[in-house]
Scaffold this motif. Structure first.
Motif, short mmCIF file in Angstrom:
data_model
loop_
_atom_site.label_atom_id
_atom_site.label_comp_id
_atom_site.label_asym_id
_atom_site.label_seq_id
_atom_site.Cartn_x
_atom_site.Cartn_y
_atom_site.Cartn_z
N GLN A 68 0.86 -1.23 -0.08
CA GLN A 68 -0.02 -0.03 -0.18
C GLN A 68 0.92 1.27 -0.01
OE1 GLN A 68 -0.62 -2.48 1.97
NE2 GLN A 68 -2.49 -3.49 1.47
N LEU A 69 2.17 1.21 0.63
CA LEU A 69 2.93 2.48 0.61
C LEU A 69 3.34 2.74 -0.73
CD1 LEU A 69 4.95 4.42 2.02
CD2 LEU A 69 6.60 2.51 2.09
N LYS A 70 3.37 1.67 -1.80
CA LYS A 70 4.18 1.89 -3.00
C LYS A 70 2.89 2.78 -3.58
CE LYS A 70 6.44 -1.10 -5.31
NZ LYS A 70 6.85 -2.38 -6.05
N HIS A 72 0.78 4.49 -2.35
CA HIS A 72 0.67 6.06 -2.01
C HIS A 72 1.63 7.13 -2.37
CE1 HIS A 72 -3.45 6.19 -0.13
NE2 HIS A 72 -3.33 4.68 0.06
N VAL A 73 2.93 6.42 -2.39
CA VAL A 73 4.17 6.99 -2.98
C VAL A 73 3.63 7.59 -4.29
CG1 VAL A 73 6.42 7.05 -3.94
CG2 VAL A 73 5.79 5.98 -1.66
N ALA A 74 3.34 6.84 -5.33
CA ALA A 74 2.72 7.41 -6.64
C ALA A 74 1.70 8.25 -6.37
CB ALA A 74 2.44 6.00 -7.19
N ALA A 75 0.62 8.03 -5.48
CA ALA A 75 -0.33 9.20 -5.52
C ALA A 75 0.06 10.28 -4.82
CB ALA A 75 -1.53 8.40 -4.13
N GLY A 76 1.06 10.37 -4.06
CA GLY A 76 1.67 11.38 -3.54
C GLY A 76 2.27 12.28 -4.52
N LEU A 77 3.03 11.68 -5.64
CA LEU A 77 3.52 12.45 -6.58
C LEU A 77 2.60 12.85 -7.44
CD1 LEU A 77 6.46 9.94 -7.52
CD2 LEU A 77 6.90 12.12 -6.66
N ASN A 78 1.30 12.26 -7.64
CA ASN A 78 0.31 12.58 -8.54
C ASN A 78 -0.37 14.00 -7.96
OD1 ASN A 78 0.38 10.47 -10.22
ND2 ASN A 78 -1.09 9.33 -9.23
N VAL A 79 -0.34 14.23 -6.50
CA VAL A 79 -0.98 15.31 -5.87
C VAL A 79 0.00 16.44 -5.84
CG1 VAL A 79 -3.08 14.01 -4.79
CG2 VAL A 79 -1.04 14.69 -3.78
N GLY A 80 1.18 16.19 -6.31
CA GLY A 80 2.26 17.41 -6.23
C GLY A 80 3.08 17.52 -5.21
N LEU A 81 3.51 16.29 -4.50
CA LEU A 81 4.39 16.07 -3.59
C LEU A 81 5.68 15.89 -4.42
CD1 LEU A 81 3.22 13.63 -0.96
CD2 LEU A 81 3.78 15.92 -0.71
N PRO A 83 9.90 14.30 -4.70
CA PRO A 83 10.31 13.26 -4.36
C PRO A 83 11.35 13.65 -3.03
CG PRO A 83 10.85 13.45 -6.48
CD PRO A 83 10.13 14.37 -6.32
N VAL A 84 11.79 14.68 -3.01
CA VAL A 84 12.36 15.40 -1.70
C VAL A 84 11.39 15.02 -0.44
CG1 VAL A 84 13.29 17.00 -0.31
CG2 VAL A 84 14.19 16.17 -2.57
N GLU A 85 10.30 15.64 -0.37
CA GLU A 85 9.24 15.63 0.52
C GLU A 85 8.98 14.16 0.80
OE1 GLU A 85 6.91 19.65 -0.19
OE2 GLU A 85 6.44 17.97 -1.50
N ILE A 86 8.64 13.31 -0.22
CA ILE A 86 8.34 11.83 0.10
C ILE A 86 9.54 11.12 1.04
CG2 ILE A 86 7.76 9.52 -0.81
CD1 ILE A 86 6.30 11.18 -3.05
N LYS A 87 10.90 11.39 0.53
CA LYS A 87 11.73 10.85 1.04
C LYS A 87 12.07 11.19 2.55
CE LYS A 87 13.98 7.62 -1.32
NZ LYS A 87 15.53 7.82 -2.07
N GLU A 88 11.94 12.46 2.69
CA GLU A 88 12.27 13.06 4.18
C GLU A 88 10.86 12.58 4.79
OE1 GLU A 88 14.77 14.89 5.30
OE2 GLU A 88 15.73 14.54 3.20
N ALA A 89 9.75 12.45 4.50
CA ALA A 89 8.69 12.04 5.30
C ALA A 89 9.47 10.41 6.02
CB ALA A 89 7.41 11.91 4.48
N VAL A 90 9.92 9.70 4.85
CA VAL A 90 10.10 8.18 5.48
C VAL A 90 11.23 8.29 6.22
CG1 VAL A 90 11.01 5.89 4.36
CG2 VAL A 90 9.18 7.25 3.13
N ASN A 110 12.07 3.73 -3.47
CA ASN A 110 12.89 3.69 -4.69
C ASN A 110 12.36 2.91 -5.84
OD1 ASN A 110 14.95 5.20 -3.08
ND2 ASN A 110 16.06 3.78 -2.58
N GLU A 111 11.70 1.79 -5.54
CA GLU A 111 11.16 1.22 -6.67
C GLU A 111 10.21 2.03 -7.53
OE1 GLU A 111 9.79 -2.70 -6.23
OE2 GLU A 111 11.21 -3.39 -5.04
N VAL A 112 9.31 2.81 -6.95
CA VAL A 112 8.46 3.56 -7.46
C VAL A 112 9.20 4.78 -8.11
CG1 VAL A 112 6.28 5.34 -7.09
CG2 VAL A 112 6.73 3.12 -5.61
N PHE A 113 9.88 5.31 -7.45
CA PHE A 113 10.77 6.35 -8.27
C PHE A 113 11.55 5.95 -9.59
CE2 PHE A 113 11.72 9.29 -4.32
CZ PHE A 113 10.27 9.40 -4.29
#
Length: 251
Positions: A68-70, A72-81, A83-90, A110-113
């Motif tokens: 499910q994380l994968k 929502h990583v893609a979803a996060g990118l879709n809504v404008g997050l 890559p740095v913001e996602i990595k920093e959250a993790v 990283n797989e999603v990226f």
């Protein structure tokens, strides 16, 4: 719009309208899930979709629900997050859930990226070095929690003072000082992480105070914890809400 229409619109915005593969085997369950999460919870309170997806990412990381994380990583990118913001959250999860679980999540991110042709590594966000990580971390820590930090360090038994030093240098020096996310966001994410862990009510209360001190109001905290509900369940959500109400009583 009713919640069915809202959920369809939100899922299209987040995921591009794709149906999960399991919908063909468990359509009733997925209708309940989708209408509750994306037709109700996503519309409650004062957070935008980017903030909600950051919260979802840290809760799924904490729970180690990596498939499910994968998504929502893609979803996060879709809504404008970014890559740095996602990595920093993790990365922000590491002091609370440990390195192995955080590394598991990083691998999924990283797989999603890579699938989306995002260059790795992302831009460095480090602001401290070996000489100043403790002092800068302590400064951030005191800025969030106030004079109680000095009292904690002074009152710690001699054979446990290293733990207070680790908190300042590692938790706050190595992570809270990083760029990519502002202090209010980091402290809000920390509240969600430790609420998800369960059994950490003392720390939850401390971080309710910390959130209040950095400018996150009660409505924001309630919205954030409500957003965690579908991913961590009612018991932990209600425990976290009780902590919020104890520290910031209703008028």
């Amino acid at each position: 719009m009713n919640r069915i229409e809202k959920s369809k619109e939100k899922c299209k915005h987040l995921f591009g309208g794709r149906e999960p593969a399991a919908y063909t085997t468990d359509p009733d369950f997925h209708d309940i899930l989708r209408r509750f999460i994306f037709g109700e919870v996503f519309y409650q309170g004062n957070l935008d979709d980017k903030q909600r997806e950051l919260i979802t990412v840290v809760v799924l990381t904490t729970n180690q629900t990596l498939q499910q994380l994968k998504a929502h990583v893609a979803a996060g990118l879709n809504v404008g997050l970014t890559p740095v913001e996602i990595k920093e959250a993790v990365y922000q999860c590491a002091p609370y859930i440990g390195f192995p679980k955080t590394l598991n999540a990083i691998n999924e991110v990283n797989e999603v990226f890579k699938a989306m042709n995002i260059t790795l590594p992302v831009e460095c966000q480090k602001t401290v070095d070996e000489e100043n990580r403790f002092d800068k971390g302590l400064s951030v820590q005191v800025g969030i929690f106030g004079d109680i930090i000095a009292k904690m360090q002074e009152s710690a038994p001699f054979n446990q003072k290293h733990m207070q030093e680790y908190l300042s240098a590692f938790c706050f020096g190595d992570f809270y000082t990083r760029e990519g996310l502002d202090l209010k966001t980091r402290e809000l994410l920390t509240l969600c992480i430790i609420s998800t862990l369960g059994g950490c009510e003392s720390q939850v209360k401390s971080h309710v105070v910390g959130n209040k001190n950095v400018g996150n109001d009660k409505e924001t905290l309630i919205t954030a914890i409500t957003h965690c509900l579908p991913y961590m369940g009612f018991p932990r959500t209600l425990n976290a809400l009780a902590c919020i109400n104890e520290i910031i009583p209703e008028n």
